[in-house]
Design a protein around this motif. Structure first.
Motif, short mmCIF file in Angstrom:
data_model
loop_
_atom_site.label_atom_id
_atom_site.label_comp_id
_atom_site.label_asym_id
_atom_site.label_seq_id
_atom_site.Cartn_x
_atom_site.Cartn_y
_atom_site.Cartn_z
N SER A 5 0.82 -1.20 0.00
CA SER A 5 0.00 0.00 0.00
C SER A 5 0.86 1.25 0.00
O SER A 5 2.04 1.24 0.38
N ASP A 6 0.24 2.37 -0.41
CA ASP A 6 0.90 3.67 -0.32
C ASP A 6 1.24 4.00 1.14
O ASP A 6 2.26 4.62 1.42
N TYR A 7 0.36 3.59 2.04
CA TYR A 7 0.60 3.84 3.46
C TYR A 7 1.90 3.16 3.91
O TYR A 7 2.73 3.77 4.59
N GLU A 8 2.09 1.90 3.52
CA GLU A 8 3.32 1.19 3.92
C GLU A 8 4.55 1.83 3.29
O GLU A 8 5.60 1.94 3.95
N LEU A 9 4.46 2.24 2.05
CA LEU A 9 5.60 2.89 1.40
C LEU A 9 5.95 4.19 2.11
O LEU A 9 7.14 4.50 2.30
N ALA A 10 4.95 4.95 2.50
CA ALA A 10 5.21 6.22 3.19
C ALA A 10 5.77 5.96 4.58
O ALA A 10 6.68 6.66 5.04
N ALA A 67 9.58 5.58 5.48
CA ALA A 67 10.42 6.75 5.72
C ALA A 67 10.34 7.11 7.20
O ALA A 67 9.25 7.33 7.72
N PRO A 68 11.47 7.15 7.92
CA PRO A 68 11.42 7.42 9.37
C PRO A 68 10.69 8.71 9.73
O PRO A 68 10.02 8.77 10.76
N PHE A 69 10.79 9.75 8.88
CA PHE A 69 10.17 11.02 9.25
C PHE A 69 8.64 10.95 9.24
O PHE A 69 7.98 11.88 9.70
N ASN A 70 8.06 9.88 8.70
CA ASN A 70 6.61 9.71 8.72
C ASN A 70 6.11 8.87 9.89
O ASN A 70 4.91 8.65 10.02
N GLN A 71 7.01 8.40 10.73
CA GLN A 71 6.64 7.54 11.84
C GLN A 71 6.43 8.38 13.09
O GLN A 71 7.32 9.11 13.54
N TYR A 98 -6.46 16.37 6.00
CA TYR A 98 -6.97 15.80 4.76
C TYR A 98 -6.33 16.43 3.52
O TYR A 98 -6.00 15.74 2.57
N MET A 99 -6.14 17.75 3.53
CA MET A 99 -5.59 18.44 2.37
C MET A 99 -4.09 18.70 2.50
O MET A 99 -3.32 18.43 1.58
N GLY A 100 -3.68 19.25 3.64
CA GLY A 100 -2.30 19.73 3.75
C GLY A 100 -1.29 18.69 4.16
O GLY A 100 -0.07 18.94 4.06
N ASP A 101 -1.72 17.52 4.66
CA ASP A 101 -0.80 16.49 5.12
C ASP A 101 0.13 16.07 3.98
O ASP A 101 -0.32 15.69 2.90
N MET A 102 1.44 16.14 4.21
CA MET A 102 2.39 15.88 3.15
C MET A 102 2.55 14.39 2.85
O MET A 102 3.07 14.02 1.81
N GLN A 103 2.07 13.55 3.76
CA GLN A 103 2.14 12.11 3.53
C GLN A 103 0.95 11.59 2.73
O GLN A 103 1.10 10.68 1.92
N ARG A 104 -0.24 12.16 2.95
CA ARG A 104 -1.42 11.63 2.28
C ARG A 104 -2.41 12.71 1.84
O ARG A 104 -3.46 12.39 1.28
N GLY A 105 -2.11 13.99 2.04
CA GLY A 105 -3.05 15.05 1.67
C GLY A 105 -3.04 15.33 0.18
O GLY A 105 -2.07 15.05 -0.53
N ALA A 135 -8.13 2.04 12.81
CA ALA A 135 -8.35 2.13 11.38
C ALA A 135 -7.10 1.80 10.57
O ALA A 135 -7.20 1.34 9.42
N ARG A 136 -5.93 2.03 11.14
CA ARG A 136 -4.67 1.78 10.42
C ARG A 136 -3.87 0.69 11.13
O ARG A 136 -4.13 0.38 12.31
N PRO A 137 -2.87 0.13 10.47
CA PRO A 137 -2.06 -0.91 11.11
C PRO A 137 -1.28 -0.41 12.32
O PRO A 137 -0.93 -1.21 13.20
N ASN A 138 -1.00 0.89 12.38
CA ASN A 138 -0.23 1.46 13.48
C ASN A 138 -1.10 2.43 14.27
O ASN A 138 -2.09 2.98 13.76
N ASP A 139 -0.70 2.68 15.51
CA ASP A 139 -1.40 3.66 16.35
C ASP A 139 -0.92 5.06 16.00
O ASP A 139 -0.15 5.68 16.75
#
Length: 862
Positions: A49-54, A57-61, A456-463, A177-181
């Motif tokens: 998934s795109d979520y796993e790919l993002a 990257a450590p800065f997204n954790q 929803y819009m501005g998030d750089m990981q999924r917005g 909702a997601r695999p991680n908290d």
């Protein structure tokens, strides 16, 4: 909402009493709907998934950012009062303490109490009967069905940690909702209480938490990349190599001077990794020169272990400032803006932000009196004002486009809420936006529920700010957006919409127990968002009608301005209901709070077969673009002011992608797309009593003129021919289809703009002349080619004169009513009366006496 059996029976009675024209209309659009079903299906996700790919990257954790006291400075502010992340309790913890609750890791509290920082508190619902009823109504036993398992294998983020759990409530479905908290939220301060339970702190709320991005935020001007920081280049980025470095000099806004003269510091704005489809959700190339940053950027994020502020979301300040770039005054220009201008020339707007105020009381901008008129329109927007938000995003084009089957870009639709606030850093009035996202399970990990704009819009990981064009229409209409005050009783659309939307979102997150919420025409964002709006308005009106305290107050205050507002609310409600239910039938699931949600069944997931029927009952809102434009139109016609906030791939520049607008069916093929829209608008426009009366008057005037002229020139004479009644009945039925239906579609619906298009009078008159000319020429050519046996009739100047008069009448009726069924009926009646009552059959040699007529090609008497 709860509905009595009698009320349900009444609704179904209405459905069963629908007249023939409505059933025929439903049949006409079924074929188009079936195509929409195919177009709405999303392509299979990749196994990763795109979520796993993002998250690779450590800065997204989220765990990479230590929870530290937030700075108390004019440069950075906490991103709310109660903020933190949700942590899903284990099954054993639920066994010890049943109910709908989750852990809340405190990042900040309203009083900034240090003893609460980093603690995980129990977050649950306030113990009210209403909250318990709500939790009970949306809690589900969650067991993945086959489609949910397949979606998981294909890279869709589904609630796998909840699979097999019993009575999963709305808070649990949000935390899991997601695999991680990593669902980060802000609690609504006015709806949250801090108490104790068994000697431990506990947070109680009566509103679903708002999803956010970032622990703190600031307002900065990006100066240039900081090349002094020793850091490697990002491994991948759009455009040519090397990639831009991720560290920037940024100067903070100075509240004392009102400009960017504050401290300068280094910020990290990470280049997000490449995702499936070889796309970047956001990027930092040429970010410092972006035209969207002309008034500065709000940066949302957290500090890493070295104390460097890492930007996790961006918001252009100019987007939310209360100063439009342009203003469109007047109803006709406003309707034209909605239909034509809002999404015009999108590719040339790439990287830009536009704000247009439509429906202002005074002229301004391109339509009127300059700055004074603009201020006159802005004046009603004051601190604390609330507004409805209509959200729509478009598609991805360019060298790396997403698929557009059949030239259709479906996009995504949602409602939201806006409020005018005084932003504490800039000390100016701004629009604060949040969305009520009814979002199907997806590869990015976007979670259905209430979202702050940044999440929803501005998030750089999924917005979507940097990847898709977006239209947010902020609607100010007093009856909808200002709470009603009846003494001690307050009734608010905001509260009703929040209640309806959060219940639907909770059921989306669990797939109503199946584990998967996927999009179909009857179970899609636009349909279910409008279900929430429809039921919210219904709930408001029902409370006002049935609450004894409100009735007593209104009786005691007969001159209250609230009565006038109630009238406006009723008018808006009726207009929206007509738009949302074009056949006059309320979708059964829109009034059913039992075991289904927009086509979701408890055991089988979304039901496509039943979905097509449901979609027919709310055809106007099947496509997101239709829903967006139609709701905006209805509200504008009822006196609303509309702010159109448009972003077009804002932020860093990705040269491989371009914005493309959302469309109706076949919208990227302009002629075909416009024709399909005109046909569907004409099909679903109901012939109301006034329209029927207008058609009757027009038919009477035409009949009087035609009979007088036809008898005088000898073309018409009374001759009743009903000897073979079965054949006459069959042929009359065929006449309804050919020529009446076929010719009206060809010469009226497809050639003439529907009244909803709000075209200028000169353009409409020109097209009307073209339509009338084509209608007459068609009959003359028919006599010369396919109907040579009737050439003497079809080429007779007397026939062409009468046909031209009929064409003129039908053109006027269609221009005034927009109803296909009215003009078809008038056309059919004239044809039947002429053929079987005024000697027409004798003038058509291919109709032999006593012989069953045969249908060939369109034409009079086919």
């Amino acid at each position: 909402m709860e509905y009595s059996n009698a009320h349900r029976a009444q609704l179904w009675g209405r459905a069963n009493r629908q007249s023939g024209w409505r059933r025929l209309g439903m049949a006409v659009v079924t074929a188009v709907l079936t195509l929409g079903v195919a177009l709405s299906a999303t392509s299979s996700a990749a196994p990763v998934s795109d979520y796993e790919l993002a998250q690779a990257a450590p800065f997204n954790q989220v765990e990479r950012y230590p929870v530290e006291p937030l700075p108390s400075s004019p440069s950075f502010r906490p991103n709310g009062g109660w903020i933190g992340r949700l942590i899903l309790p284990s099954e054993s913890e639920y066994a010890d303490s049943p109910g709908d609750w989750v852990w809340f890791e405190v990042w900040h509290s309203p009083d900034n109490e240090p003893n609460l920082l980093r603690r995980t508190l129990k977050l649950t619902w306030q113990p009210t009967e209403a909250n318990q009823t709500y939790v009970d109504s949306v809690s589900r036993n969650l067991a993945f069905n086959r489609r949910a398992e397949q979606a998981l294998e294909q890279g869709t983020i589904v609630p796998e940690r909840l699979n097999g759990r019993q009575q999963v409530g709305p808070l649990q479905s949000l935390a899991g909702a997601r695999p991680n908290d990593d669902v980060t939220v802000r609690l609504f301060d006015d709806h949250t209480e801090l108490g104790r339970e068994r000697g431990e702190y506990v947070l109680r709320t009566d509103l679903e938490p708002l999803q956010i991005t970032g622990r703190e935020y600031g307002l900065v001007k990006l100066i240039e990349p900081n090349t002094r920081v020793e850091a490697s280049f990002p491994p991948a980025c759009p455009g040519v190599r090397p990639c831009p470095k991720e560290y920037f000099w940024a100067q903070h806004f100075n509240p004392d001077t009102g400009d960017f003269s504050g401290p300068i510091e280094t910020l990290r704005i990470p280049q997000q990794p490449i995702l499936n489809g070889e796309r970047f959700v956001s990027n930092i190339r040429q970010l410092t020169t972006s035209p969207a940053g002309r008034a500065g950027w709000y940066v949302y994020g957290s500090r890493d272990a070295e104390g460097v502020f890492t930007v996790q979301a961006l918001k252009p300040r100019v987007l939310v400032q209360l100063d439009p770039d342009d203003q469109v005054a007047g109803l006709k220009p406003g309707l034209d803006y909605i239909d034509q201008q809002n999404w015009a020339n999108v590719a040339r707007r790439k990287g830009m932000v536009q704000k247009v105020l439509v429906g202002g009381r005074n002229g301004g901008g391109r339509n009127g009196g300059g700055r004074n008129g603009e201020e006159g329109a802005i004046a009603p927007w004051r601190l604390g004002d609330r507004a409805l938000v209509i959200h729509l995003f478009g598609g991805i084009g360019g060298d790396n486009p997403e698929a557009t089957p059949g030239g259709t870009v479906t996009g995504h639709f949602a409602y939201g809420l806006a409020e005018v606030v005084r932003e504490p850093i800039a000390q100016e009035l701004q629009l604060q936006l949040l969305y009520q996202q009814l979002y199907a399970h997806n590869p990015s990990g976007i979670v259905a529920g209430a979202h702050d704009w940044t999440a929803y819009m501005g998030d750089m990981q999924r917005g979507w700010l940097g990847l898709r064009p977006v239209s947010d229409v902020v609607v100010k209409l007093d009856a909808l957006t200002t709470p009603f005050e009846f003494g001690d009783t307050t009734v608010s659309l905001f509260d009703a919409l929040l209640t309806q939307a959060q219940g639907l979102a909770a059921r989306y997150r669990t797939g109503d127990g199946t584990g998967l919420a996927a999009a179909t025409p009857a179970a899609a964002s636009v349909q279910d968002s409008n279900q929430a709006l429809y039921l919210a308005i219904e709930a408001m009106q029902r409370q006002i009608r049935t609450d004894p305290a409100i009735a007593a107050w209104l009786e005691a205050h007969p001159d209250s301005p609230e009565l006038a507002r109630l009238g406006q609310l009723e008018a808006v409600g009726k207009a929206l209901e007509t738009m949302l239910t074009p056949y006059g039938v309320v979708r059964p699931n829109w009034n059913n709070d039992a075991d289904t949600l927009a086509g979701i069944a408890p055991t089988e997931g979304f039901q496509l077969t039943r979905g097509v029927v449901s979609a027919l009952l709310s055809w106007r809102t099947m496509m997101p673009r239709w829903g967006h434009d139609e709701v905006a139109r209805v509200l504008l016609e009822n006196g609303a002011q509309l702010w159109f906030l448009r972003t077009n791939l804002v932020g860093g520049d990705d040269p491989r992608v371009e914005p493309i607008p959302p469309t109706n069916l076949f919208g990227l093929m302009p002629t075909v797309g416009r024709s399909v829209q005109r046909l569907t608008d004409a099909v679903v426009t109901r012939p109301s009593g006034v329209r029927v009366g207008l058609a009757g008057l027009g038919l009477g005037l035409y009949a009087a003129a035609a009979l007088r002229l036809g008898r005088r020139n000898g073309f018409l004479h009374r001759q009743i021919d009903l000897a073979n009644f079965p054949a006459v009945g069959l042929h009359s039925l065929r006449l309804f289809l050919v020529p009446a239906l076929v010719e009206e579609i060809l010469f009226r619906v497809l050639l003439l703009p529907h009244p909803l298009e709000a075209v200028s009078a000169p353009r409409w008159l020109f097209l009307a002349v073209v339509s009338g000319g084509a209608f007459g020429l068609w009959h003359w050519l028919l006599g010369k080619t396919l109907r040579r046996s009737a050439q003497a009739t079809f080429c007779d100047p007397r026939f062409l004169l009468l046909a031209g008069g009929l064409g003129l009448l039908l053109t006027l009726l269609y221009g005034l009513t927009g109803s296909l069924w009215l003009v078809v009926t008038v056309h059919w009646l004239v044809a039947v009366v002429w053929i079987y009552g005024l000697g027409g059959r004798q003038r058509l040699p291919h109709l032999e006496a006593g012989q069953r007529p045969a249908i060939h090609l369109p034409g009079w008497g086919s």
